[in-house]
Scaffold this motif. Structure first.
Motif, PDB file in Angstrom:
ATOM      1  N   ARG A   1       0.708  -1.358  -0.033  1.00 60.63           N
ATOM      2  CA  ARG A   1      -0.059   0.170  -0.057  1.00 60.63           C
ATOM      3  C   ARG A   1       0.727   1.346  -0.145  1.00 60.63           C
ATOM      4  NH1 ARG A   1      -1.551   3.058   4.344  1.00 60.63           N
ATOM      5  NH2 ARG A   1      -0.961   1.289   5.564  1.00 60.63           N
ATOM      6  N   GLN A   2       1.952   1.191   0.651  1.00 59.65           N
ATOM      7  CA  GLN A   2       2.935   2.379   1.033  1.00 59.65           C
ATOM      8  C   GLN A   2       3.630   2.715  -0.391  1.00 59.65           C
ATOM      9  OE1 GLN A   2       2.838   0.066   2.930  1.00 59.65           O
ATOM     10  NE2 GLN A   2       2.660   0.434   5.124  1.00 59.65           N
ATOM     11  N   SER A   3       4.023   1.558  -1.256  1.00 61.88           N
ATOM     12  CA  SER A   3       4.761   1.659  -2.329  1.00 61.88           C
ATOM     13  C   SER A   3       3.510   2.236  -3.546  1.00 61.88           C
ATOM     14  CB  SER A   3       5.405   0.479  -2.890  1.00 61.88           C
ATOM     15  OG  SER A   3       6.291   0.158  -2.056  1.00 61.88           O
ATOM     16  N   SER A   4       2.684   1.616  -3.522  1.00 59.85           N
ATOM     17  CA  SER A   4       1.457   2.191  -4.678  1.00 59.85           C
ATOM     18  C   SER A   4       1.097   3.784  -4.155  1.00 59.85           C
ATOM     19  CB  SER A   4       0.315   1.359  -4.236  1.00 59.85           C
ATOM     20  OG  SER A   4       0.532   0.013  -4.611  1.00 59.85           O
ATOM     21  N   ALA A   5       0.773   4.009  -2.926  1.00 60.87           N
ATOM     22  CA  ALA A   5       0.653   5.550  -2.661  1.00 60.87           C
ATOM     23  C   ALA A   5       1.836   6.643  -3.042  1.00 60.87           C
ATOM     24  CB  ALA A   5       0.526   5.745  -1.286  1.00 60.87           C
ATOM     25  N   LEU A   6       3.117   5.877  -2.933  1.00 60.82           N
ATOM     26  CA  LEU A   6       4.178   6.873  -3.322  1.00 60.82           C
ATOM     27  C   LEU A   6       4.457   6.849  -4.728  1.00 60.82           C
ATOM     28  CD1 LEU A   6       6.781   8.221  -2.584  1.00 60.82           C
ATOM     29  CD2 LEU A   6       7.932   6.163  -2.650  1.00 60.82           C
ATOM     30  N   ARG A   7       4.123   5.930  -5.552  1.00 60.99           N
ATOM     31  CA  ARG A   7       3.918   5.707  -7.066  1.00 60.99           C
ATOM     32  C   ARG A   7       2.901   6.615  -7.324  1.00 60.99           C
ATOM     33  NH1 ARG A   7       6.566   1.773  -9.797  1.00 60.99           N
ATOM     34  NH2 ARG A   7       4.663   1.664 -11.423  1.00 60.99           N
ATOM     35  N   VAL A   8       1.870   7.041  -7.026  1.00 61.32           N
ATOM     36  CA  VAL A   8       0.693   7.980  -7.290  1.00 61.32           C
ATOM     37  C   VAL A   8       1.271   9.356  -7.294  1.00 61.32           C
ATOM     38  CG1 VAL A   8      -1.562   8.564  -6.915  1.00 61.32           C
ATOM     39  CG2 VAL A   8      -1.245   6.285  -7.045  1.00 61.32           C
ATOM     40  N   GLU A   9       2.029   9.665  -5.910  1.00 62.07           N
ATOM     41  CA  GLU A   9       2.260  11.072  -5.753  1.00 62.07           C
ATOM     42  C   GLU A   9       3.397  11.377  -6.670  1.00 62.07           C
ATOM     43  OE1 GLU A   9       1.145  13.116  -3.595  1.00 62.07           O
ATOM     44  OE2 GLU A   9      -0.322  11.683  -2.768  1.00 62.07           O
ATOM     45  N   LEU A  10       4.253  10.486  -7.089  1.00 62.24           N
ATOM     46  CA  LEU A  10       5.609  10.551  -8.072  1.00 62.24           C
ATOM     47  C   LEU A  10       4.919  10.948  -9.393  1.00 62.24           C
ATOM     48  CD1 LEU A  10       8.225   7.893  -6.868  1.00 62.24           C
ATOM     49  CD2 LEU A  10       8.362  10.538  -6.544  1.00 62.24           C
ATOM     50  N   ARG A  11       3.842  10.214  -9.687  1.00 61.50           N
ATOM     51  CA  ARG A  11       3.325  10.470 -11.296  1.00 61.50           C
ATOM     52  C   ARG A  11       2.605  11.976 -11.114  1.00 61.50           C
ATOM     53  NH1 ARG A  11       0.900   5.417 -10.395  1.00 61.50           N
ATOM     54  NH2 ARG A  11       2.272   3.664 -11.345  1.00 61.50           N
ATOM     55  N   LEU A  12       1.809  12.285 -10.033  1.00 62.98           N
ATOM     56  CA  LEU A  12       1.198  13.488 -10.112  1.00 62.98           C
ATOM     57  C   LEU A  12       2.530  14.763 -10.034  1.00 62.98           C
ATOM     58  CD1 LEU A  12      -1.405  12.881  -7.299  1.00 62.98           C
ATOM     59  CD2 LEU A  12      -1.983  13.165  -9.639  1.00 62.98           C
ATOM     60  N   LEU A  13       3.485  14.455  -9.215  1.00 61.29           N
ATOM     61  CA  LEU A  13       4.662  15.392  -9.102  1.00 61.29           C
ATOM     62  C   LEU A  13       5.226  15.796 -10.815  1.00 61.29           C
ATOM     63  CD1 LEU A  13       6.050  17.328  -7.477  1.00 61.29           C
ATOM     64  CD2 LEU A  13       7.441  15.846  -6.910  1.00 61.29           C
ATOM     65  N   ALA A  14       5.417  14.502 -11.314  1.00 55.14           N
ATOM     66  CA  ALA A  14       5.993  14.265 -12.687  1.00 55.14           C
ATOM     67  C   ALA A  14       4.968  15.227 -13.755  1.00 55.14           C
ATOM     68  CB  ALA A  14       6.193  12.908 -13.035  1.00 55.14           C
ATOM     69  N   GLU A  15       3.476  15.001 -13.588  1.00 58.87           N
ATOM     70  CA  GLU A  15       2.853  15.526 -14.487  1.00 58.87           C
ATOM     71  C   GLU A  15       2.705  16.999 -14.214  1.00 58.87           C
ATOM     72  OE1 GLU A  15      -1.010  13.367 -13.848  1.00 58.87           O
ATOM     73  OE2 GLU A  15      -0.264  11.531 -14.789  1.00 58.87           O
ATOM     74  N   THR A  16       2.790  17.408 -13.128  1.00 62.24           N
ATOM     75  CA  THR A  16       2.820  18.728 -12.825  1.00 62.24           C
ATOM     76  C   THR A  16       3.989  19.360 -13.346  1.00 62.24           C
ATOM     77  OG1 THR A  16       1.680  18.519 -10.711  1.00 62.24           O
ATOM     78  CG2 THR A  16       2.768  20.491 -10.846  1.00 62.24           C
ATOM     79  N   ILE A  17       5.157  18.889 -13.225  1.00 59.99           N
ATOM     80  CA  ILE A  17       6.486  19.437 -13.795  1.00 59.99           C
ATOM     81  C   ILE A  17       6.276  19.375 -15.267  1.00 59.99           C
ATOM     82  CG2 ILE A  17       8.710  18.989 -14.109  1.00 59.99           C
ATOM     83  CD1 ILE A  17       7.954  20.376 -11.327  1.00 59.99           C
ATOM     84  N   HIS A  18       5.716  18.297 -15.887  1.00 60.71           N
ATOM     85  CA  HIS A  18       5.617  18.315 -17.369  1.00 60.71           C
ATOM     86  C   HIS A  18       4.634  19.527 -18.056  1.00 60.71           C
ATOM     87  CE1 HIS A  18       4.787  16.399 -21.335  1.00 60.71           C
ATOM     88  NE2 HIS A  18       3.606  16.486 -21.148  1.00 60.71           N
ATOM     89  N   ALA A  19       3.786  19.799 -17.090  1.00 59.77           N
ATOM     90  CA  ALA A  19       2.945  20.981 -17.800  1.00 59.77           C
ATOM     91  C   ALA A  19       3.680  22.214 -17.663  1.00 59.77           C
ATOM     92  CB  ALA A  19       1.718  21.114 -16.814  1.00 59.77           C
ATOM     93  N   TRP A  20       4.996  22.389 -17.319  1.00 60.90           N
ATOM     94  CA  TRP A  20       5.537  23.465 -16.933  1.00 60.90           C
ATOM     95  C   TRP A  20       6.952  23.528 -17.978  1.00 60.90           C
ATOM     96  CZ3 TRP A  20       4.200  28.095 -14.780  1.00 60.90           C
ATOM     97  CH2 TRP A  20       3.162  28.036 -13.754  1.00 60.90           C
ATOM     98  N   VAL A  21       7.363  22.260 -18.389  1.00 61.91           N
ATOM     99  CA  VAL A  21       8.638  21.965 -19.210  1.00 61.91           C
ATOM    100  C   VAL A  21       8.332  21.289 -20.324  1.00 61.91           C
ATOM    101  CG1 VAL A  21      10.102  22.187 -17.042  1.00 61.91           C
ATOM    102  CG2 VAL A  21       9.330  20.022 -18.113  1.00 61.91           C
ATOM    103  N   PRO A  22       8.983  21.760 -21.443  1.00 63.39           N
ATOM    104  CA  PRO A  22       8.783  20.850 -22.893  1.00 63.39           C
ATOM    105  C   PRO A  22       9.295  19.801 -23.025  1.00 63.39           C
ATOM    106  CG  PRO A  22      10.421  22.599 -23.193  1.00 63.39           C
ATOM    107  CD  PRO A  22      10.121  22.758 -21.744  1.00 63.39           C
ATOM    108  N   PHE A  23       9.325  18.846 -22.198  1.00 63.31           N
ATOM    109  CA  PHE A  23       9.834  17.573 -22.066  1.00 63.31           C
ATOM    110  C   PHE A  23       8.671  16.495 -22.236  1.00 63.31           C
ATOM    111  CE2 PHE A  23      13.648  18.724 -18.938  1.00 63.31           C
ATOM    112  CZ  PHE A  23      14.330  19.061 -20.205  1.00 63.31           C
ATOM    113  N   PRO A  24       8.870  15.436 -23.040  1.00 57.88           N
ATOM    114  CA  PRO A  24       8.022  14.314 -23.154  1.00 57.88           C
ATOM    115  C   PRO A  24       7.723  13.885 -21.745  1.00 57.88           C
ATOM    116  CG  PRO A  24       9.820  13.984 -24.948  1.00 57.88           C
ATOM    117  CD  PRO A  24      10.202  15.391 -23.877  1.00 57.88           C
ATOM    118  N   LYS A  25       6.414  13.264 -21.307  1.00 57.22           N
ATOM    119  CA  LYS A  25       5.976  12.903 -20.212  1.00 57.22           C
ATOM    120  C   LYS A  25       6.878  11.543 -19.787  1.00 57.22           C
ATOM    121  CE  LYS A  25       1.862  11.252 -17.934  1.00 57.22           C
ATOM    122  NZ  LYS A  25       0.470  10.933 -17.911  1.00 57.22           N
TER     123      LYS A  25
END
Length: 841
Positions: free
Chosen positions: A384-408
């Motif tokens: 459960r802890q690993s799954s929750a961390l993976r979700v948080e990392l994806r959300l953070l990566a998607e937020t950064i992706h919206a600000w920088v011109p890098f592929p997701k």
């Protein structure tokens, strides 16, 4: 039981320790083992598991004691010659030559199990004598057995050499002939290995021509040869607690075996054959590096891991450590008292007992979370802890992706690696902290050093120096200078990191802890290990207790081992030199001179630092952390050689000096003292401090451009009915002036001038002093023949009892103002001295 071999290992260690304190005979141990075997056979099939464990433990204790008796060292062999005689030696070269600027060093086996370490002086232009392993040689040399410094807390150098079967040091004059005799000796396999070692050393010289630093450091890192290693090059690594990564160790084996295993797997070699080849490579490296104990232990550990994989067993750190420990201690129980064995053994044990369970609780549940963040299908299969961390990392990566011109996908990959690096950094900090705390007691006892900056320094320096090993060996094997240049740049980068950390390292040296504190810390660590393994509610209290005891050891708020209201004069055995610990009745401590090694015109400085390696351990054994005064009588090397280390380690409030030469070396020492906040005080005849009166240098005396014996600071210390006269190296010309000026009065104890040389201690002077005790500090069988027979005769004629550090080691005289107490720790006090002290004469 997850680690069933821990109980036999602990019992074996207990048996070795028991026999060390209570020696048993082989008959007693044999009877015990036979009785236990009978009991085990009779109880087979119906005994409880607890009874079986107790039987195994007692049997292993008896086995440990038995191994200690079987491997008890024999008396050291002897040669019927004094150090003044030149003898003809012949034997087998078992350690090929290593060349320094002015010396050639090699080892010769004179008889089976009896070796001599040979040092041959080299003059500029002398041809180098190339010797190979297995050659029979003959040469003339002066031979002497090694000797320990006779101080409490001194390093047992004799035992250290004896474990290498070295029982003599041999000195060969420059220009002497070494004859190579017909025939070969030794092992052919070892000959091949040593041949590889010599070729590797020669290749390092080829890769770094004219660069003594690069060649010396690479010799030490890659081959384990520290002959050309200068102490100043490694001081910052020692201060930051990263020296273990610099010297050859099990880490080198792990890195080399790992790189070799990776290359084999890339070449599609199956796992077990690749592991076997890597294990053979580890053993070959152990031989090339000179069979150093840490490397051999690491190679053995890799072999044990190979056997476990062959039988499809999961490797457990503590179980593997127990297997290696049992094998080593059965083969050589003396390893248990070896500092190298203890440090490497306890560091691995700390990882298995503390770091692994702590990390399993804290970061273990997240270890696989950052992998393949773009694969959402892996989430349900994780905790459960690993799954929750993976979700948080994806959300953070998607937020950064919206600000920088890098592929997701790139953004997710970057975050995956960043998270894995953060986890690795956290785990390395935890492991470093665990090892630091677990090794606090042996590090304090052996090195009196606990590094503060080691937690972060290790994170950077260990990877850098680990990379030096495979790249450096790639340079040695190929001879390519780009590889050599890269390895050197990595080494210099690690040096820069160590230098930067020294700016924040307080450099606090820790005295010997009280016995009760050491025992309590060990008990707390054991309780912590058991609590972590059992997941007990006592886990956090045990951890807090261990941390508190660690802090107490580091702070060391304990009183020094001093005698209030007593005047003490202790002559520390520093060989051919002077160092006197003087404790005044008011508790102030003064060290007069700091010993040193006379260079005799050698182009390289002696590797031993008397201040760091001889005087400081004794002062730490007395629980001293600070000195009030360091007094230097004059600027000869055998009196100031250890001053830098004493200033660094004990930060004295004042440095007393008399007439000093206007030379760069001495000026540098004064500047170093001032930089540490030590007040430099110049004293001359007539000055007084506490119980001390200065008799020389005389008014108007001026030092020349070079240090002289007559520069000596002479002091008289008076307490009650007793007085001490400390003469430095003052010679007869000034002695005559002091007698003529009526400055010399009767003294209870005379520290004899100039180590008992006939240039001092004239008849008129001794007649004026009329000492009851004469204390002489000189080196054992020194080349100056100090003390001179004429001086000894004069002292005897005036009924002075002579005490000599060259024969008796450390000497201590204490006075309560009415009675004297004489202590000679290396010998039992004679009845005469005991009676003398009792009568209060």
């Amino acid at each position: 039981m997850r680690e069933p071999l821990l109980l036999p290992l602990a019992s074996l260690i207990a048996g070795i320790c028991l026999n060390h304190f209570i020696p048993f005979s082989l008959l007693e141990i044999g009877f015990t083992i036979a009785l236990l075997s009978v009991v085990s056979l009779l109880s087979y099939g119906f005994a409880s598991q607890t009874f079986t464990r107790i039987s195994v433990a007692i049997t292993c204790i008896a086995a440990g004691a038995c191994m200690s008796v079987i491997h008890k060292p024999s008396p050291n062999p002897t040669i019927d010659a004094t150090s003044e005689e030149t003898v003809i030696l012949s034997g087998c070269v078992v350690d090929p030559p290593i060349f320094t600027v002015d010396r050639e060093h090699f080892s010769v086996e004179l008889a089976p199990g009896a070796r001599a370490r040979v040092s041959m002086a080299l003059r500029p232009g002398d041809p180098l004598i190339a010797l190979d392993y297995g050659q029979q040689v003959e040469f003339d040399a002066r031979v002497r057995p090694p000797r320990n410094f006779g101080n409490p807390g001194a390093f047992d150098y004799v035992r250290y050499l004896a474990r290498q079967e070295i029982f003599w040091t041999a000195s060969v004059r420059a220009g002497s002939k070494i004859s190579i005799l017909p025939g070969v000796c030794g092992s052919r396999a070892l000959g091949l290995i040593y041949g590889l070692r010599q070729k590797a050393l020669a290749q390092i010289d080829y890769l770094y021509p004219g660069d003594a630093y690069a060649a010396g450091m690479m010799d030490a890192i890659l081959i384990g040869d520290s002959t050309r290693l200068e102490k100043v090059w490694t001081d910052h690594f020692r201060r930051t607690g990263t020296f273990h990564a610099l010297v050859i160790s099990g880490l080198h084996v792990t890195v080399l075996a790992g790189v070799l295993l990776f290359l084999l797997r890339v070449c599609l070699v199956k796992e077990l054959p690749a592991l076997a080849i890597a294990a053979l490579g580890a053993w070959l490296y152990a031989g090339v590096s000179g069979w150093s104990a840490p490397v051999v232990r690491a190679a053995a550990g890799f072999s044990v891991y190979l056997c476990g994989r062959y039988f499809f067993r999961r490797g457990r750190v503590l179980n593997m450590l127990a297997i290696i420990g049992i094998g080593y201690l059965v083969y050589d129980p003396g390893q248990l008292l070896d500092a190298s064995f203890q440090l490497s053994f306890f560091s691995v044990a700390a990882i298995g007992a503390f770091a692994v369970p702590i990390l399993d609780r804290m970061s273990g549940k997240y270890r696989d979370a950052p992998r393949d963040l773009d694969d959402i299908g892996r989430d349900p299969r994780m905790t459960r802890q690993s799954s929750a961390l993976r979700v948080e990392l994806r959300l953070l990566a998607e937020t950064i992706h919206a600000w920088v011109p890098f592929p997701k996908k790139w953004t997710l990959t970057i975050f995956s690696y960043l998270a894995r690096f953060a986890l690795w950094t956290f785990e390395m900090i935890v492991i470093s902290a665990v090892i630091q705390i677990s090794l606090a007691l042996p590090m304090t006892l052996y090195f009196h050093r606990i590094s503060v900056t080691g937690l972060t320094a290790n994170l950077l320096i260990v990877p850098l120096l680990s990379a030096v090993v495979p790249i450096g060996f790639a340079a040695v094997f190929t001879g390519w200078h780009p590889f050599a240049w890269t390895a050197l740049q990595l080494l210099r980068a690690s040096e820069s990191v160590a230098n930067w950390h020294t700016n924040f390292e307080p450099g606090i040296r820790v005295p010997d802890p009280p016995f009760w504190l050491g025992i309590t810390l060990v008990a707390a660590l054991l309780l912590t290990a058991v609590s972590l393994r059992l997941k007990s509610r006592w886990c956090w209290p045990a951890i807090i207790t261990s941390l508190s005891l660690f802090g107490l050891m580091f702070a060391s708020p304990f009183k020094p081992d001093l005698f209030p209201g007593t005047l003490e004069l202790t002559a520390i055995d520093v060989g051919q030199g002077d160092s006197l610990l003087t404790v005044l009745p008011n508790g102030r401590t003064m060290l007069v001179d700091t010993g040193g090694v006379l260079a005799f015109g050698r182009r390289t400085k002696p590797r031993m630092d008397t201040g760091e390696d001889v005087i400081s351990p004794y002062l730490w054994s007395r629980h001293l952390r600070h000195l009030d005064v360091v007094a230097i009588t004059h600027a000869h090397e055998d009196h100031i050689g250890g001053l830098n280390a004493i200033l660094d380690n004990f930060r004295p409030a004042e440095l007393w000096i008399g007439a000093t030469p206007d030379a760069d070396g001495w000026i540098g020492l004064e500047n170093h003292a001032r930089a540490l906040g030590t007040k430099v005080v110049h004293l001359y005849a007539g000055d007084r401090r506490d119980y001390i009166e200065v008799l020389a240098p005389l008014e108007g005396y001026e030092a020349g451009p070079a240090a002289k014996n007559n520069d000596s600071l002479v002091m008289r210390v008076v307490y009650g009915e007793h007085s001490l006269l400390l003469m430095g190296d003052l010679e007869k010309s000034i002695e005559y002036q002091l007698v003529a000026n009526d400055a010399i009065r009767q003294a209870t104890v005379l520290k004899v001038g100039h180590h008992g040389s006939r240039t001092s201690s004239t008849e008129e002077f001794i007649a004026a002093v009329q000492p009851e005790f004469a204390m002489i500090s000189a080196g054992f069988e020194n080349s100056f023949h100090h003390p001179h027979p004429d001086v000894l005769r004069r002292l005897e004629d005036h009924h002075a009892f002579v005490l000599r550090t060259d024969l008796e080691g450390l000497l201590t005289i204490r006075s309560d103002g009415h009675r004297l107490f004489v202590s000679r720790p290396a010998h039992e006090a004679s009845p005469w001295l005991s009676d003398w002290a009792e009568t209060g004469r």
